[in-house]
Design a protein around this motif. Structure first.
Motif, PDB file in Angstrom:
ATOM      1  N   MET A 137       0.815  -1.088  -0.257  1.00  0.00           N
ATOM      2  CA  MET A 137       0.398  -0.105   0.064  1.00  0.00           C
ATOM      3  C   MET A 137       1.159   1.267   0.227  1.00  0.00           C
ATOM      4  O   MET A 137       2.178   1.405   0.865  1.00  0.00           O
ATOM      5  CB  MET A 137      -1.093  -0.067   1.725  1.00  0.00           C
ATOM      6  CG  MET A 137      -2.040   1.200   1.457  1.00  0.00           C
ATOM      7  SD  MET A 137      -2.937   1.528   2.859  1.00  0.00           S
ATOM      8  CE  MET A 137      -4.483   1.185   1.750  1.00  0.00           C
ATOM      9  N   THR A 138       0.311   1.718  -0.265  1.00  0.00           N
ATOM     10  CA  THR A 138       1.416   3.482  -0.857  1.00  0.00           C
ATOM     11  C   THR A 138       0.768   4.044   0.255  1.00  0.00           C
ATOM     12  O   THR A 138      -0.366   4.305   0.188  1.00  0.00           O
ATOM     13  CB  THR A 138       1.310   3.776  -2.381  1.00  0.00           C
ATOM     14  OG1 THR A 138       0.277   4.199  -2.738  1.00  0.00           O
ATOM     15  CG2 THR A 138       2.257   3.539  -3.039  1.00  0.00           C
ATOM     16  N   VAL A 139       1.094   5.223   0.872  1.00  0.00           N
ATOM     17  CA  VAL A 139       0.630   5.970   1.621  1.00  0.00           C
ATOM     18  C   VAL A 139       1.356   6.972   1.361  1.00  0.00           C
ATOM     19  O   VAL A 139       2.212   7.049   1.585  1.00  0.00           O
ATOM     20  CB  VAL A 139       1.356   5.653   3.309  1.00  0.00           C
ATOM     21  CG1 VAL A 139       0.781   6.383   4.010  1.00  0.00           C
ATOM     22  CG2 VAL A 139       0.345   4.172   3.433  1.00  0.00           C
ATOM     23  N   PRO A 140       0.746   8.191   1.285  1.00  0.00           N
ATOM     24  CA  PRO A 140       1.215   9.453   0.851  1.00  0.00           C
ATOM     25  C   PRO A 140       2.060   9.963   1.921  1.00  0.00           C
ATOM     26  O   PRO A 140       1.761   9.868   3.220  1.00  0.00           O
ATOM     27  CB  PRO A 140       0.144  10.996   0.910  1.00  0.00           C
ATOM     28  CG  PRO A 140      -1.455  10.063   0.948  1.00  0.00           C
ATOM     29  CD  PRO A 140      -0.712   8.657   1.517  1.00  0.00           C
ATOM     30  N   GLU A 141       3.307  11.128   1.837  1.00  0.00           N
ATOM     31  CA  GLU A 141       4.530  11.398   2.660  1.00  0.00           C
ATOM     32  C   GLU A 141       4.702  12.607   2.238  1.00  0.00           C
ATOM     33  O   GLU A 141       4.120  13.497   1.098  1.00  0.00           O
ATOM     34  CB  GLU A 141       5.486  10.800   2.648  1.00  0.00           C
ATOM     35  CG  GLU A 141       5.522   9.224   2.708  1.00  0.00           C
ATOM     36  CD  GLU A 141       6.649   8.641   3.696  1.00  0.00           C
ATOM     37  OE1 GLU A 141       6.808   7.897   4.197  1.00  0.00           O
ATOM     38  OE2 GLU A 141       8.004   8.841   2.696  1.00  0.00           O
ATOM     39  N   ILE A 142       5.169  13.435   3.376  1.00  0.00           N
ATOM     40  CA  ILE A 142       5.384  14.738   3.536  1.00  0.00           C
ATOM     41  C   ILE A 142       6.751  15.137   4.203  1.00  0.00           C
ATOM     42  O   ILE A 142       6.748  14.352   5.438  1.00  0.00           O
ATOM     43  CB  ILE A 142       4.279  15.634   3.604  1.00  0.00           C
ATOM     44  CG1 ILE A 142       4.484  17.650   3.901  1.00  0.00           C
ATOM     45  CG2 ILE A 142       3.511  15.517   5.143  1.00  0.00           C
ATOM     46  CD1 ILE A 142       2.465  18.504   3.551  1.00  0.00           C
ATOM     47  N   GLU A 143       7.338  16.175   3.801  1.00  0.00           N
ATOM     48  CA  GLU A 143       8.185  16.174   4.348  1.00  0.00           C
ATOM     49  C   GLU A 143       7.666  17.461   5.349  1.00  0.00           C
ATOM     50  O   GLU A 143       6.910  18.472   5.631  1.00  0.00           O
ATOM     51  CB  GLU A 143       9.303  17.583   3.731  1.00  0.00           C
ATOM     52  CG  GLU A 143       9.565  16.947   2.843  1.00  0.00           C
ATOM     53  CD  GLU A 143      11.328  15.959   3.500  1.00  0.00           C
ATOM     54  OE1 GLU A 143      11.489  16.373   4.369  1.00  0.00           O
ATOM     55  OE2 GLU A 143      11.607  14.644   2.727  1.00  0.00           O
ATOM     56  N   ALA A 144       8.310  17.523   6.631  1.00  0.00           N
ATOM     57  CA  ALA A 144       8.045  18.329   7.702  1.00  0.00           C
ATOM     58  C   ALA A 144       7.948  19.637   8.056  1.00  0.00           C
ATOM     59  O   ALA A 144       6.879  19.971   8.386  1.00  0.00           O
ATOM     60  CB  ALA A 144       8.685  18.225   9.304  1.00  0.00           C
ATOM     61  N   ARG A 145       8.266  20.181   7.308  1.00  0.00           N
ATOM     62  CA  ARG A 145       8.723  21.576   6.748  1.00  0.00           C
ATOM     63  C   ARG A 145       7.390  21.917   6.089  1.00  0.00           C
ATOM     64  O   ARG A 145       6.653  23.274   5.703  1.00  0.00           O
ATOM     65  CB  ARG A 145       9.573  22.547   6.483  1.00  0.00           C
ATOM     66  CG  ARG A 145      10.027  21.986   5.057  1.00  0.00           C
ATOM     67  CD  ARG A 145      10.684  22.147   4.089  1.00  0.00           C
ATOM     68  NE  ARG A 145      11.790  21.759   3.194  1.00  0.00           N
ATOM     69  CZ  ARG A 145      12.439  20.571   3.258  1.00  0.00           C
ATOM     70  NH1 ARG A 145      12.942  20.499   4.462  1.00  0.00           N
ATOM     71  NH2 ARG A 145      12.717  20.110   2.392  1.00  0.00           N
ATOM     72  N   ASP A 146       7.304  20.939   4.852  1.00  0.00           N
ATOM     73  CA  ASP A 146       5.575  21.111   3.803  1.00  0.00           C
ATOM     74  C   ASP A 146       4.432  21.191   4.922  1.00  0.00           C
ATOM     75  O   ASP A 146       3.160  21.318   4.149  1.00  0.00           O
ATOM     76  CB  ASP A 146       5.976  20.481   3.139  1.00  0.00           C
ATOM     77  CG  ASP A 146       7.022  20.573   2.205  1.00  0.00           C
ATOM     78  OD1 ASP A 146       7.279  22.237   2.852  1.00  0.00           O
ATOM     79  OD2 ASP A 146       7.583  20.374   1.608  1.00  0.00           O
ATOM     80  N   ILE A 147       4.348  20.705   6.064  1.00  0.00           N
ATOM     81  CA  ILE A 147       2.800  20.580   6.875  1.00  0.00           C
ATOM     82  C   ILE A 147       1.859  21.895   6.642  1.00  0.00           C
ATOM     83  O   ILE A 147       2.756  22.893   7.307  1.00  0.00           O
ATOM     84  CB  ILE A 147       2.882  20.476   8.639  1.00  0.00           C
ATOM     85  CG1 ILE A 147       3.815  18.368   8.212  1.00  0.00           C
ATOM     86  CG2 ILE A 147       1.167  19.969   8.786  1.00  0.00           C
ATOM     87  CD1 ILE A 147       4.269  17.889   9.400  1.00  0.00           C
ATOM     88  N   PRO A 148       0.915  22.090   6.491  1.00  0.00           N
ATOM     89  CA  PRO A 148       0.847  23.663   6.127  1.00  0.00           C
ATOM     90  C   PRO A 148      -0.155  23.981   7.808  1.00  0.00           C
ATOM     91  O   PRO A 148      -0.193  22.859   8.774  1.00  0.00           O
ATOM     92  CB  PRO A 148      -0.683  22.857   5.890  1.00  0.00           C
ATOM     93  CG  PRO A 148      -1.269  21.870   5.227  1.00  0.00           C
ATOM     94  CD  PRO A 148       0.667  21.231   5.269  1.00  0.00           C
ATOM     95  N   SER A 149      -0.202  25.096   7.515  1.00  0.00           N
ATOM     96  CA  SER A 149      -0.485  25.775   9.197  1.00  0.00           C
ATOM     97  C   SER A 149      -1.047  25.772   9.760  1.00  0.00           C
ATOM     98  O   SER A 149      -2.846  25.430   8.769  1.00  0.00           O
ATOM     99  CB  SER A 149      -0.619  27.319   9.269  1.00  0.00           C
ATOM    100  OG  SER A 149      -0.393  28.217  10.071  1.00  0.00           O
ATOM    101  N   GLY A 150      -1.458  25.507  10.599  1.00  0.00           N
ATOM    102  CA  GLY A 150      -3.514  24.768  10.962  1.00  0.00           C
ATOM    103  C   GLY A 150      -3.608  23.187  10.816  1.00  0.00           C
ATOM    104  O   GLY A 150      -4.446  22.897  11.038  1.00  0.00           O
ATOM    105  N   GLY A 151      -2.386  22.560  10.228  1.00  0.00           N
ATOM    106  CA  GLY A 151      -2.466  21.290   9.894  1.00  0.00           C
ATOM    107  C   GLY A 151      -2.955  20.415  11.119  1.00  0.00           C
ATOM    108  O   GLY A 151      -2.798  20.496  12.267  1.00  0.00           O
ATOM    109  N   PHE A 152      -3.551  18.520  11.073  1.00  0.00           N
ATOM    110  CA  PHE A 152      -3.823  18.185  12.334  1.00  0.00           C
ATOM    111  C   PHE A 152      -2.333  17.617  12.444  1.00  0.00           C
ATOM    112  O   PHE A 152      -2.732  16.351  11.121  1.00  0.00           O
ATOM    113  CB  PHE A 152      -5.241  17.516  12.168  1.00  0.00           C
ATOM    114  CG  PHE A 152      -5.249  17.158  13.693  1.00  0.00           C
ATOM    115  CD1 PHE A 152      -6.367  17.366  14.183  1.00  0.00           C
ATOM    116  CD2 PHE A 152      -4.897  15.758  13.319  1.00  0.00           C
ATOM    117  CE1 PHE A 152      -6.304  16.429  15.848  1.00  0.00           C
ATOM    118  CE2 PHE A 152      -5.409  14.212  14.972  1.00  0.00           C
ATOM    119  CZ  PHE A 152      -6.290  15.304  15.673  1.00  0.00           C
TER     120      PHE A 152
END
Length: 107
Positions: free
Chosen positions: A1-16
């Motif tokens: 299964m593929t799970v989307p990934e994001i860099e820590a610095r790219d988490i949107p402001s106010g993201g959960f």
């Protein structure tokens, strides 16, 4: 299964941001806005995870958070793994707090 990934610095402001590390890791240092639900408790505390928004899941290096994000996605939630976990967060010099009164660090 593929799970989307994001860099820590790219988490949107106010993201959960969901931190799934154990209590001792959380106490040592965590993102100020994170919600703490250890991986071992996620099934019984699922109602604390919002269903209608993207959940960014973080652990120490990315393994546990990958598993939790995959599980949440299987349930029909929208979950994204934070690549590199809190180690990456710390390396990118993003804000951290501790519950000890000491300088935060990644345990």
């Amino acid at each position: 299964m593929t799970v989307p990934e994001i860099e820590a610095r790219d988490i949107p402001s106010g993201g959960f941001l969901l931190d799934v590390r154990e209590q001792g890791e959380w106490v040592a240092g965590h993102a100020p806005e994170a919600v703490h639900i250890p991986m071992s408790e996620i099934q019984t505390r699922l109602d604390e995870v919002p269903a209608g928004r993207t959940v960014y899941v973080v652990c120490r290096v990315g393994g546990r958070s990958f598993q939790v994000a995959a599980w949440l996605n299987q349930l029909g939630r929208e979950a994204v793994n934070v690549d590199g976990g809190m180690q990456s967060w710390e390396q990118q010099k993003l804000p951290m707090v501790s519950e000890t009164g000491q300088s935060p660090f990644i345990a």
